[in-house]
Design an enzyme around this catalytic site. Structure first.
Site, PDB file in Angstrom:
ATOM      1  N   CYS A  13       0.860  -1.186   0.000  1.00  0.00           N
ATOM      2  CA  CYS A  13       0.000   0.000   0.000  1.00  0.00           C
ATOM      3  C   CYS A  13       0.894   1.232   0.000  1.00  0.00           C
ATOM      4  CB  CYS A  13      -0.987  -0.029   1.170  1.00  0.00           C
ATOM      5  SG  CYS A  13      -0.234  -0.040   2.805  1.00  0.00           S
ATOM      6  N   ARG A  39      -3.360  -0.609   5.479  1.00  0.00           N
ATOM      7  CA  ARG A  39      -3.957  -1.677   4.666  1.00  0.00           C
ATOM      8  C   ARG A  39      -3.068  -2.891   4.473  1.00  0.00           C
ATOM      9  NH1 ARG A  39      -5.095   2.215  -0.200  1.00  0.00           N
ATOM     10  NH2 ARG A  39      -3.198   3.100   0.717  1.00  0.00           N
ATOM     11  N   ASP A  86      -7.772   3.957   1.144  1.00  0.00           N
ATOM     12  CA  ASP A  86      -6.881   4.445   2.198  1.00  0.00           C
ATOM     13  C   ASP A  86      -7.725   4.947   3.375  1.00  0.00           C
ATOM     14  OD1 ASP A  86      -5.083   5.798   3.765  1.00  0.00           O
ATOM     15  OD2 ASP A  86      -4.174   6.920   2.121  1.00  0.00           O
TER      16      ASP A  86
HETATM   17  P1  4NP Z   1      -1.753   2.828   4.189  1.00  0.00           P
HETATM   18  O1  4NP Z   1      -2.333   4.212   4.766  1.00  0.00           O
HETATM   19  O2  4NP Z   1      -1.196   3.116   2.805  1.00  0.00           O
HETATM   20  O3  4NP Z   1      -2.931   1.937   4.156  1.00  0.00           O
HETATM   21  O4  4NP Z   1      -0.677   2.395   5.166  1.00  0.00           O
HETATM   22  C1  4NP Z   1      -1.549   5.370   4.833  1.00  0.00           C
HETATM   23  C2  4NP Z   1      -0.777   5.610   5.947  1.00  0.00           C
HETATM   24  C3  4NP Z   1      -0.010   6.746   6.017  1.00  0.00           C
HETATM   25  C4  4NP Z   1       0.007   7.646   4.974  1.00  0.00           C
HETATM   26  C5  4NP Z   1      -0.746   7.397   3.850  1.00  0.00           C
HETATM   27  C6  4NP Z   1      -1.529   6.251   3.773  1.00  0.00           C
HETATM   28  N1  4NP Z   1       0.787   8.826   5.056  1.00  0.00           N
HETATM   29  O5  4NP Z   1       0.810   9.601   4.100  1.00  0.00           O
HETATM   30  O6  4NP Z   1       1.457   9.046   6.079  1.00  0.00           O
END
Ligand code: 4NP
Length: 172
Positions: A25, A31, A143
């Site tokens: 992800c 995720r 997300d």
């Molecule tokens: P993930 O969610 O891709 O599902 O882990 C996110 C976690 C952090 C960030 C973006 C998406 N971020 O920009 O910090």
């Protein structure tokens, strides 16, 4: 750039004695570590832990070394998943080290196909929701980072459905 047919990919992998899967992800704190944890639970419950190597990573390295997001861990724990993966950024050699590389949304898929070092490596890329059997109207695991509790619950619902479909596609 388009994805290789998912069924063709899993039919080929099913023949292998050991299958290495990388969930991907953006941040690797919501995720993809949840996908890894859910898939590990399913694999363990079926007594198949020796057959699978599971890992996860993200494109953004800003959370490297961190445990999954606290909200994700809390929602997952309510469903009996303990998420203890430490975030890491994707590495060029992940395309050699894994047989199946699964992205959560359009952006992940685009970035994976761009990062793949060869057409053969591109053929390892799949979309998580392509394995869903109940939530078939979803084309991405969204997300949840800026969402409330319902965003995290939706992620878990989609991932439980997709991981069960993935495991059956690789073992049935
Ligand atoms: P993930 O969610 O891709 O599902 O882990 C996110 C976690 C952090 C960030 C973006 C998406 N971020 O920009 O910090």
């Amino acid at each position: 750039m388009t994805l290789t047919d998912t069924k063709q990919l899993t039919d080929t992998l099913r023949q292998k004695p050991r299958i290495r899967i990388l969930f991907v992800c953006l941040g690797n704190i919501c995720r993809s570590p949840a996908a890894q944890g859910i898939m590990q639970s399913l694999v363990d419950a079926r007594g198949l832990s020796g057959r699978f190597r599971l890992d996860s990573c993200g494109f953004y390295g800003g959370h490297a070394g961190d445990l999954p997001d606290r909200r994700m861990r809390i929602h997952a724990a309510r469903r009996d998943y303990r998420l203890d993966h430490r975030s890491r950024q994707i590495r060029p050699w992940d395309f050699d080290d894994f047989d199946l590389i699964i992205g959560m949304d359009d952006s992940n898929i685009y970035d994976l196909l761009e990062a793949a070092p060869s057409p053969e490596a591109q053929k390892k890329v799949a979309r998580m929701t392509d394995f869903c059997r109940a939530y078939t109207c979803h084309t991405a695991v969204p997300d949840p980072y800026y969402e409330g509790a319902s965003g995290f619950e939706l992620v878990l619902d989609l991932l439980e459905d997709a991981c069960a479909g993935l495991l059956d596609a690789l073992t049935d």
